[in-house]
Each structure stands twice: as C-alpha cells, then as structure tokens.
Design a protein around this motif. Structure first.
Motif, PDB file in Angstrom:
ATOM      1  N   SER A 131       0.818  -1.225   0.000  1.00 35.14           N
ATOM      2  CA  SER A 131       0.000   0.000   0.000  1.00 35.14           C
ATOM      3  C   SER A 131       0.845   1.266   0.000  1.00 35.14           C
ATOM      4  CB  SER A 131      -0.880   0.045   1.252  1.00 35.14           C
ATOM      5  OG  SER A 131      -1.502  -1.168   1.461  1.00 35.14           O
ATOM      6  N   GLY A 132       1.932   1.275   0.763  1.00 34.55           N
ATOM      7  CA  GLY A 132       2.755   2.484   0.869  1.00 34.55           C
ATOM      8  C   GLY A 132       3.263   2.896  -0.504  1.00 34.55           C
ATOM      9  N   LYS A 133       3.678   1.900  -1.271  1.00 41.45           N
ATOM     10  CA  LYS A 133       4.208   2.184  -2.604  1.00 41.45           C
ATOM     11  C   LYS A 133       3.102   2.724  -3.524  1.00 41.45           C
ATOM     12  CE  LYS A 133       6.701  -0.348  -6.227  1.00 41.45           C
ATOM     13  NZ  LYS A 133       7.218  -1.692  -6.535  1.00 41.45           N
ATOM     14  N   PHE A 134       1.906   2.178  -3.378  1.00 43.22           N
ATOM     15  CA  PHE A 134       0.827   2.655  -4.235  1.00 43.22           C
ATOM     16  C   PHE A 134       0.488   4.111  -3.916  1.00 43.22           C
ATOM     17  CE2 PHE A 134      -3.333   3.265  -6.045  1.00 43.22           C
ATOM     18  CZ  PHE A 134      -3.211   2.621  -7.270  1.00 43.22           C
ATOM     19  N   VAL A 135       0.495   4.444  -2.633  1.00 47.66           N
ATOM     20  CA  VAL A 135       0.218   5.835  -2.254  1.00 47.66           C
ATOM     21  C   VAL A 135       1.308   6.758  -2.811  1.00 47.66           C
ATOM     22  CG1 VAL A 135       0.080   7.429  -0.293  1.00 47.66           C
ATOM     23  CG2 VAL A 135      -1.162   5.252  -0.230  1.00 47.66           C
ATOM     24  N   ARG A 136       2.557   6.319  -2.724  1.00 51.03           N
ATOM     25  CA  ARG A 136       3.636   7.150  -3.308  1.00 51.03           C
ATOM     26  C   ARG A 136       3.396   7.349  -4.798  1.00 51.03           C
ATOM     27  NH1 ARG A 136       6.788   3.929  -0.254  1.00 51.03           N
ATOM     28  NH2 ARG A 136       7.740   2.773  -1.976  1.00 51.03           N
ATOM     29  N   ALA A 137       2.960   6.294  -5.458  1.00 56.09           N
ATOM     30  CA  ALA A 137       2.709   6.392  -6.902  1.00 56.09           C
ATOM     31  C   ALA A 137       1.582   7.388  -7.182  1.00 56.09           C
ATOM     32  CB  ALA A 137       2.378   5.020  -7.473  1.00 56.09           C
ATOM     33  N   MET A 138       0.515   7.303  -6.395  1.00 59.06           N
ATOM     34  CA  MET A 138      -0.590   8.251  -6.603  1.00 59.06           C
ATOM     35  C   MET A 138      -0.098   9.691  -6.458  1.00 59.06           C
ATOM     36  SD  MET A 138      -3.951   6.674  -4.765  1.00 59.06           S
ATOM     37  CE  MET A 138      -5.047   7.961  -5.385  1.00 59.06           C
ATOM     38  N   ARG A 139       0.728   9.886  -5.445  1.00 59.86           N
ATOM     39  CA  ARG A 139       1.216  11.251  -5.181  1.00 59.86           C
ATOM     40  C   ARG A 139       2.152  11.731  -6.291  1.00 59.86           C
ATOM     41  NH1 ARG A 139       0.468  11.249   0.959  1.00 59.86           N
ATOM     42  NH2 ARG A 139      -1.731  11.819   0.803  1.00 59.86           N
ATOM     43  N   ALA A 140       2.768  10.797  -6.999  1.00 56.52           N
ATOM     44  CA  ALA A 140       3.703  11.177  -8.060  1.00 56.52           C
ATOM     45  C   ALA A 140       2.999  11.526  -9.369  1.00 56.52           C
ATOM     46  CB  ALA A 140       4.709  10.048  -8.286  1.00 56.52           C
ATOM     47  N   THR A 141       1.687  11.320  -9.436  1.00 53.31           N
ATOM     48  CA  THR A 141       0.988  11.652 -10.682  1.00 53.31           C
ATOM     49  C   THR A 141       0.685  13.150 -10.722  1.00 53.31           C
ATOM     50  OG1 THR A 141      -1.167  11.245  -9.664  1.00 53.31           O
ATOM     51  CG2 THR A 141      -0.151   9.396 -10.823  1.00 53.31           C
ATOM     52  N   GLU A 142       0.360  13.623 -11.900  1.00 52.20           N
ATOM     53  CA  GLU A 142      -0.025  15.031 -12.021  1.00 52.20           C
ATOM     54  C   GLU A 142      -1.499  15.231 -11.713  1.00 52.20           C
ATOM     55  OE1 GLU A 142       1.757  16.953 -15.294  1.00 52.20           O
ATOM     56  OE2 GLU A 142       3.623  15.889 -14.771  1.00 52.20           O
ATOM     57  N   LEU A 143      -2.251  14.142 -11.828  1.00 56.03           N
ATOM     58  CA  LEU A 143      -3.691  14.237 -11.524  1.00 56.03           C
ATOM     59  C   LEU A 143      -4.172  12.858 -11.076  1.00 56.03           C
ATOM     60  CD1 LEU A 143      -6.505  15.645 -11.682  1.00 56.03           C
ATOM     61  CD2 LEU A 143      -6.648  14.827 -14.042  1.00 56.03           C
ATOM     62  N   SER A 144      -4.862  12.821  -9.954  1.00 59.85           N
ATOM     63  CA  SER A 144      -5.521  11.567  -9.578  1.00 59.85           C
ATOM     64  C   SER A 144      -6.911  11.884  -9.066  1.00 59.85           C
ATOM     65  CB  SER A 144      -4.713  10.799  -8.528  1.00 59.85           C
ATOM     66  OG  SER A 144      -4.501  11.591  -7.394  1.00 59.85           O
ATOM     67  N   VAL A 145      -7.879  11.133  -9.596  1.00 64.74           N
ATOM     68  CA  VAL A 145      -9.284  11.359  -9.272  1.00 64.74           C
ATOM     69  C   VAL A 145      -9.851  10.061  -8.721  1.00 64.74           C
ATOM     70  CG1 VAL A 145     -11.548  11.992 -10.210  1.00 64.74           C
ATOM     71  CG2 VAL A 145      -9.466  12.999 -11.194  1.00 64.74           C
TER      72      VAL A 145
END
Ligand SMILES: Nc1nc2c(c(=O)[nH]1)N[C@H]1C(S)=C(S)[C@@H](COP(=O)(O)OP(=O)(O)OC[C@H]3O[C@@H](n4cnc5c(=O)[nH]c(N)nc54)[C@H](O)[C@@H]3O)O[C@H]1N2
Ligand SMILES: Nc1nc2c(c(=O)[nH]1)N[C@H]1C(S)=C(S)[C@@H](COP(=O)(O)OP(=O)(O)OC[C@H]3O[C@@H](n4cnc5c(=O)[nH]c(N)nc54)[C@H](O)[C@@H]3O)O[C@H]1N2
Ligand code: SF4
Ligand SMILES: [Mo]
Length: 842
Positions: free
Chosen positions: A484-498
């Motif tokens: 999960s931690g890695k997935f959250v980091r990935a979400m934060r690295a995007t320019e847009l997440s909805v």
C-alpha cells in the motif's frame, strides 16, 4: 490524515414515503443473491432473500442482513473535495470539480498523450454499470491502459481459458458427481450460487464426492471426502500429481480426448513422465490420499472444478490453473450434466466477446452483410438529416420508424456480429496482439488489464512513457493492492488523480480530487457477473431511494466530464436523441449507421447512449440506456439461447423484448437458456475443440522437478496467508466495524502446535513481521491451521469516522505484502504465501 469534509446528517426519513418492500440484490460477493428490502425513508430496515430471484431462489448468507451499514453512516461523503498542498481536503462545488478535472485531464493528454492516463477499478462485487459508462471516458481521452482487481487474481486463469477454448467456464456443482475446490472455500466465500445447501447436498450424498485442496481445514475441507492438505504454496506439485496419476493409472477418457481436443498426445506424455511419489512428497500430501482422489476422479461420470485465491495468489498460479483444468478435461467432463461449461455473457468481463452463429441464419447472410455495411455510412447521413426534420412532422416520424424497422429486420442479424465485435472489443480493451505489454516494465497485458502489481512501477520512474494521471472508480487500491505504501507514493507522483467513491477511503485520501458517488441503493445498478450455465441470469436493480444530497451517480459524472471534453459533435447527439424520440428502430438504425460511418465512436458508445436514448427514457431511467445496448449485444452474441429463455422474435425485436424484461422484472431475468451440449458452441476456436497443449506452461511443468517448493527462511519461518474470507468480511465494501457479529478484531489464526512452541495463548497480541512491514494483532488458536501456516482475514484495517475521530480495526494486509513476489507469468501477487515471523508482545 485530516479531511475537511463534513459528515452527512444522520439517516433521515425525509423521502416521506411509507415503508415499502422492494427488490434488489446483495452487493457483497459475486453471487449477487436477490434480496427484498424494507425501505423506511433512507434506511434499509429489514432484509431477506428474494424467493423470486432466478439466481439465488431465496438464499442468502449472513452478510447482507445489515447492509444498512454500507448505505448509511458517517463514512458517506457528500461533496467533491480537492486536496490542498498540506494534504488536507477542502470541499468544492461539483461545477468547480468537474471543470478543473476536465481541464487538467486535457492538459495531461495534450502534453503526454492519452495513453498516460490510467484507469483503475470500475466496479466492486455488485456495481458494474458505473465502470461500463466509464469506458467512454477512457476512450474520450484516448487512454490505452487500465486495470482492476481481476488483474491480481483471475487474469492467469483467463489466459489459460483463452488458449484452450477462448472463454470463461462455470462448473455445474449442483449436479457434479465429483466437485473439486482448489484453493477455494465456497462455504465462506461462495462463488457457487446457494453454496451452503449445494455443499451440504454433496456431503450427504454417498454417490457424490468432494475433493478440497487447501493447507487449512477450511469449513469446506471439513466436509470433504478428500482433503488434500498441501503445504502452503505447493499446489503445482499436488495438482500435477493428481493429473499424472490419472494418466499413469490410465483413468483418462482417451476416446473423448481424441474427438474433442487438440494436442492431447503431448500433454499425456508430459504428465506420464511425472514422478508422483516425489511430487506427493513435495506438497506434503500422502501419496495414497492423492492416488485415492485421482481414482475417484477417474471413476466419476462428471467432474467440476473451481479454483480461487488459494492458488491464484500463490506461486505457479498460471500453471496450477492449467493443471486443475486437466482434471475435468482428462475425464471428458465438458458440456455434460455435472461437468464444466462455457457460458453465455451479458457482456464479458473476462475474455473476448464472441458471437455464436444462430442455428438458422437469415438467407443470403453474406450478401446482406456486405450490402448492409456498405449502405450504413450513407444511411447515417441521410437519417441524421431526416430525423431532425421529422421532429416537426409526426406522420413523417411514423413513416421513418416503419422504414427503419424494415431495414433493421433485413440487416440486423447480418451486420450485428461484425459491428458488435468491434464495439465489444473496443469497450473491453481487447487486443489481438499476444505481445501486448505495459510501456515501462514491459509486463504482459492479459484480458486488456495491466497486472496490478506493476501499476506503481509504471509511475514511479523517470521513463518518458510513465503514467501521469490516475482515474480510480469503485475500488480502494491503496488498501487492496500489494504494498500500500508504494501505491500511495505512486498516486502522489501523478499530475492528476481522481477517485470516485461513496466513502473517504485510503485511496481517496491520497487523491487530488474525490468525487462522492450515490450509493448502490440510490441509483440503477447491475452486476456483470453473468457466470452461470445452463440458465444465465442478469438483474437490473432500481434505486430504492433518491441520491444522498451532494452525490451523483457515475453515469452522470462520466457524462458531465465528457461533455466538457467536447469530443462528440453536438449534431450527432441531437440526431440520435431525435431518432430515439421517433422510435427504437429509427434510433438503432441511426446509431449503428453512425458507428459504421465513424468507427472511432465505438468506444464512446456508453456516453452516446446516455445522452441520446437516455434523454428519451427520461431522468429517472437515463442510466438504463446502456442496458439497451447490452441487451442488443447479448442478442447478437447468443440469439438462440436468448430465444430459449423466452424472448421471441429476432434481431431488434428480440433485443427490445429483453431490454423491457430487464427493466420491468425487478427480481432479475434468465436471459439465456442453454442445453448442456450448447457449451460446445461457445468454444471460440473454429474447430470447436479444446486446444490443450500450451507449450509455455508445459515447460513450466517440466521445471517443477527442480524448482524449490519452500518459501520460508530462518528469518521468516512462517507462511502467512494474507486475506482469508471469513463470515464477516466482504472486501472493504462495508467500512463500519459494527457490521461484524463475529471475529470483530480479525484475529490471526495459528495452529495449536505453533502457539505452544511460541508460548502463546488464545487472544494474546503478537507482532507479525514481513519483509515489507509489521502489524500487531490478537491471535486465535485454531485447529484449522497446520503448523507453519498462519492466516489473517481480508477486509480489515480501514479507517472509519466515529465520535472519537477515525478508528481502524484489524490489520491492513497490504502493509505486509510486496509487489515483487508475484507470478512471473500473470503478475498476480502471492498474497497467500507471504514469508513472516511472529514476535510475542511483552
Ligand atoms: N465472506 C467473504 N466472501 C467473499 C469475499 C469476502 O471478502 N468475504 N470476497 C469475494 C472475492 S473478491 C473473492 S476473489 C472470493 C475469494 O474466495 P476464496 O478464494 O475461496 O477465499 P480465500 O479465503 O481468500 O481463499 C480460499 C482458501 O485458500 C486457502 N489457501 C491459502 N493458501 C493456499 C495454498 O497455498 N494452496 C491452496 N490450495 N489453498 C490455499 C485458504 O486457506 C482458504 O481456505 O471470495 C468472494 N467472497
Ligand atoms: N492482501 C490481500 N489483498 C487483497 C486480497 C487478499 O485476499 N489479500 N483480495 C484481493 C481481491 S480478490 C479483491 S477482489 C480486491 C478487492 O479490492 P478493491 O478492488 O479495492 O475492492 P473493494 O474492497 O470491494 O472496494 C470497493 C470500493 O468501492 C466503493 N464503493 C461501494 N459502492 C460504490 C459505488 O456505488 N460507487 C463507487 N464509485 N464506489 C463504491 C467502496 O467504498 C470501496 O472503496 O482486493 C484484493 N486485495
Ligand atoms: S455475500 Fe454473496 S452469498 Fe452472501 S448473500 Fe451476498 S451475494 Fe449471496
Ligand atoms: Mo476478488
């Protein structure tokens, strides 16, 4: 994590309607049992099984009785939210949210291309309509990559199915002489309709047997005739030994294999070479038990098998999928009562859409098809103009509808299959390219889905083709995907997440924008788990109450975003809407011919339907527009089976009849009725044979002789199964911990022997440690467990707002798992085989 969202006011009774019983369905597992619910205002006060439901016939388990804990509570969100720099959220209006989201989507697409926008989710156990509408947004932005939970469990099996016969199968457990459950505990997890009575019947009947392969004495294993209690993660050796025994003791139906399969010689030779004694030793099952089970299989009139997470989320899973299917193939148990069958679909959620040719084709079918397809583009232009003009002349409308009916009856059945194929392939992201792979990690894309375990790696990189935006609907991947931690980091690295959800989930907390959805009881919904044979069922659920103020349904959200992208010519929408006002034939002809004139519109079909036919159906029924499209596709795909289910007529008339039944029969509809032998027709290979030699997997079978079969180490001496289905778990659809009547803390199960060695008593708290993380949990000493194997339930460890702030009960499993331990073939995670150690807490 702080949120600015104001919790909704407590359940009100403001709808002002007298309490009424209404029909709906359970949304907690793929069985979708029919329910009757007493609705008082906004509350689901009483719930019982619906005896009229054609799938479940009154059955339910204990889980849905307090579904109100899903429907109502402080977890519901009622305003769009935008994340601030500091990580907190502010409420914004729908207009602001949709404007900003559309603008930022356009920006990402402009700079990096549509393929940099990734779509995840689109449905849980009961809600697939939103995701279906979401496919239009996928195509509106020109996206290429998507995924959902299936790509961390079922894509390996799906690939095997695809190679062998091209579609998904279902076992006839109500009639099977021998039922085999491989890493599957239907007593708790169902998957088989009315699982408990069906299992009890098998257990009671001296002429029928059950074989269960499970390291635990699960509730199902406890009533089995043969429990093959493997060591965790060693199913490949166990199932290979079963299949090998069938071959080596000559319990195989050779005549059937010769008639109905391609490649059996090679398969028999490979299985013949296996050392059963060695393999039995590797999986820890006594050889005599294995041979006994194989002999029972060999002697049976019919065999049905069911694999699930116990092997799908464990080592060698794609190989095990292949091998377990050999148990019914080698015994010739296909297309026969009690055997395994390929079934029809409303719309395939796995594998490729396929039109079964009707027994009686229209005369001059080929010529009609050629002519129809050639005429369509002109028809589109002509109709478009006429229909708009006809709005002012009612008589002209009648004439156009009559002419359209003639055209539809002439051409529908001929042009339907090629048009249907294109639409279905586009909507399901199917590709002919066997080498289809993800841009960054080059992972195999199966069933159009990116393996869940590589999504974060497709973002967390400086690769120029990395994913830049994430669109997540009806799924909680920051909780449900490995690490999960890695997935959250990935979400934060995007320019847009909805994120679209009914609740402020772990995933929502990491998003840029959160959009509050109306619940599944506040809008039209349907589940596309149409996995039954010979009677396949589909149910449209009507809203039981108005949407919670502040929320919107997904079909509406998607339409409003796509409106803002300006990808559809407004005159097209107008002519389609006018056509729908004239009549269904005019609408169908205008639609099909427009799609033929501009094939790039195929992917936008859900949006086109919603904005045209949906408008004609009126605001209360707008979301049903797509159901008409699904009914048309189902009729094109399996016209005879739909006829046998009682829907007379052919072509458009039949589609309309099916649509009306789906709309009006609230308990659900049997939409296809097959005879056992019809399963052959669903095979997608032209020769209608099972192609059972899969070279890539036969190489893996050979490799088993030398492959290690233990997964523990000195540091991590236990195997943790991270995600057992128990009485009160249902993924994380219900977040309120009060929902659970039993096992409130989600205890770690451990064997009496291991507890003794570690000096642990029932209820003691321990720390469980894996290579990725650690968590504390109470333990339950359980006779179900073998030494060295421990098990935690799924569905725990989510935050729930209550009067003392956010609480969370139980272990969030994916803080303990890693994305790297996965099937090298399908990419599915090894959640059932997590090396771990236990530390006693002082
Ligand atoms: N109550 C409940 N029911 C559910 C769900 C839920 O959350 N709760 N979720 C639904 C969903 S999404 C799914 S996918 C299904 C999953 O349904 P199942 O796969 O049946 O559920 P699990 O309990 O995860 O796993 C089944 C069995 O695999 C066993 N197992 C563990 N390791 C191994 C192994 O190495 N080999 C073998 N052969 N078996 C092993 C476990 O002991 C367990 O008994 O359930 C559905 N139904
Ligand atoms: N370690 C480990 N991880 C696992 C598993 C495991 O056994 N072990 N099991 C795996 C399996 S088999 C599965 S299927 C996945 C499931 O994991 P997910 O795909 O994440 O699905 P759910 O947990 O069912 O989450 C569904 C989400 O939909 C939301 N929702 C409910 N109704 C609506 C609605 O009407 N609209 C919208 N937009 N949202 C809604 C819910 O609030 C919830 O957040 O988990 C997987 N993860
Ligand atoms: S959880 Fe599954 S088996 Fe139980 S009532 Fe709901 S749909 Fe039926
Ligand atoms: Mo699942």
């Amino acid at each position: 994590m702080s949120t600015a969202h104001t919790p909704p006011t407590p359940p009100d009774r403001s709808d002002g309607l007298p309490p009424t019983w209404a029909k709906t369905a359970c949304i907690l597992c793929e069985c979708n049992c029919g329910l009757e619910v007493l609705v008082e205002g906004r509350t689901l006060t009483k719930i019982r099984g619906d005896k009229d439901a054609p799938n479940s016939r009154g059955y339910t388990c204990e889980k849905p009785l307090r579904l109100d804990k899903y429907q109502n509570g402080p977890h519901r969100i009622t305003s769009p939210m935008r994340r601030r720099e500091d990580g907190s959220f502010e409420e914004i209006s729908w207009t602001t949210a949709l404007d900003e989201i559309a603008q930022q989507l356009q920006q990402v697409v402009h700079v990096y291309g549509g393929e940099s926008v990734f779509f995840y989710g689109g449905g849980g156990q009961g809600n697939h309509l939103g995701g279906a509408y979401g496919r239009a947004l996928f195509h509106a932005v020109g996206a290429k990559y998507m995924s959902n939970a299936l790509a961390q469990e079922k894509t390996g099996e799906g690939w095997v199915d695809q190679q062998m016969y091209g579609s998904h199968t279902a076992g006839d457990f109500e009639n099977a002489e021998v039922s085999v459950f491989v890493g599957k505990n239907p007593w708790q997890s169902h998957g088989v309709q009315r699982a408990r009575p069906v299992l009890k019947d098998i257990a009671r009947d001296p002429n029928r047997s059950m074989i269960v392969i499970d390291p635990r004495i699960s509730e199902t294993a406890a009533i089995a005739d043969f429990h093959l209690q493997v060591r965790p993660g060693t199913d490949a050796w166990c199932v290979a030994a079963l299949a090998a025994t069938l071959v080596q003791e000559d319990l195989v139906d050779h005549e059937w294999l010769r008639q109905h399969t391609v490649g059996s010689d090679t398969v028999l030779a490979e299985l013949g070479a296996i050392n059963v004694t060695d393999f039995a030793d590797r999986c820890g099952v006594p050889e005599a038990t294995l041979r006994g089970a194989a002999r029972r299989l060999g002697a049976a009139e019919s065999v049905a098998t069911y694999e699930d997470l116990g092997i799908q989320q464990a080592p060698n899973s794609t190989l095990v999928s292949y091998l377990q299917k050999m148990l019914w193939i080698l015994t010739g148990s296909f297309a026969t009562p009690g055997g395994v069958h390929i079934h029809s679909w409303m719309f395939p959620i796995a594998g490729r859409w396929h039109a079964v040719p009707p027994e009686r084709r229209p005369r001059f079918n080929g010529a009609r098809r050629a002519l129809g397809l050639a005429l369509m583009p002109q028809t589109a232009s002509l109709l478009g103009r006429t229909v708009i003009a006809a709005r002012r002349h009612r008589r002209a409308g009648v004439l156009i509808e009559w002419a359209s009916q003639q055209a539809m009856s002439m051409f529908f059945r001929s042009v339907g299959p090629p048009i249907g194929q294109r639409i279905a392939d586009t909507l399901s992201n199917a590709s002919d390219d066997p080498k289809q792979a993800t841009p960054v990690t080059g992972s195999r894309i199966l069933s159009g889905l990116t393996p869940c375990n590589v999504i974060a790696d497709e973002i967390l990189t400086d690769h120029p083709q990395r994913l830049r935006a994430l669109w997540i609907d009806a799924s909680n991947p920051a909780h449900s995907l490995a690490d999960s931690g890695k997935f959250v980091r990935a979400m934060r690295a995007t320019e847009l997440s909805v994120v679209i959800d009914v609740a402020m989930t772990e995933t929502a907390h990491a998003a840029h924008y959160v959009l509050p959805a109306s619940s599944q009881f506040e809008k039209h919904e349907a589940s596309l788990f149409t996995l039954h044979f010979p009677h396949n069922t589909f149910q449209i659920r009507r809203p039981l109450m108005s949407p919670l103020p502040g929320t919107k349904s997904e079909p509406e959200i998607y339409a409003e975003v796509i409106d803002r992208l300006h990808v559809v010519d407004p005159t097209l929408l107008r002519s389609l809407t006018d056509a729908a006002d004239i009549g269904m034939a005019t609408f169908a002809l205008t639609l099909f011919s427009s799609l033929e004139r501009d094939t790039s519109l195929s992917g936008l079909l859900p949006y086109l339907l919603y904005r045209s036919l949906g408008t004609a159906l009126g605001p209360d029924d707008q979301a049903l527009a797509l159901i008409w499209g699904l009914a048309a596709l189902a009729v094109i795909a399996q016209p005879d089976a739909v006829s046998r289910a009682g829907f007379a007529g052919t072509g458009l008339a039949q589609a309309n009849a099916l649509f009306e039944a789906l709309r009006d029969r609230h308990e659900g509809v049997v939409f296809t009725e097959d005879r056992y032998a019809d399963a052959w027709k669903y095979i997608q290979h032209d020769d209608r044979k099972l192609h059972i030699r899969i070279p890539e997997l036969l190489i893996e079978l050979q490799a088993l002789t030398t492959l290690p079969s233990t997964y523990t180490s000195e540091e991590f001496p236990f195997i943790l199964s991270a995600g057992e289905r128990r009485s009160f778990t249902a993924n994380v659809i219900i977040r309120n911990p009060e929902w659970r009547r039993r096992d409130k803390h989600g205890a770690l199960r451990i064997s009496p022997g291991d507890a003794r060695t570690l000096h642990l008593a029932d209820g003691d708290h321990v720390r469980i440690v894996t290579e990725t993380g650690s968590a504390t949990t109470p333990i339950e000493i359980s006779d179900m467990m073998q030494n060295g194997h421990i098990s935690l339930p799924n569905g725990f460890g989510v935050s729930y707002p209550d009067k003392d702030g956010d609480t969370s009960v139980g272990v969030a499993l994916n803080t303990l798992t890693t994305t790297t331990r996965r099937d090298h073939f399908s990419g599915s995670p090894w959640h059932k085989t997590v090396p771990a150690r236990i530390e006693k807490l002082a």
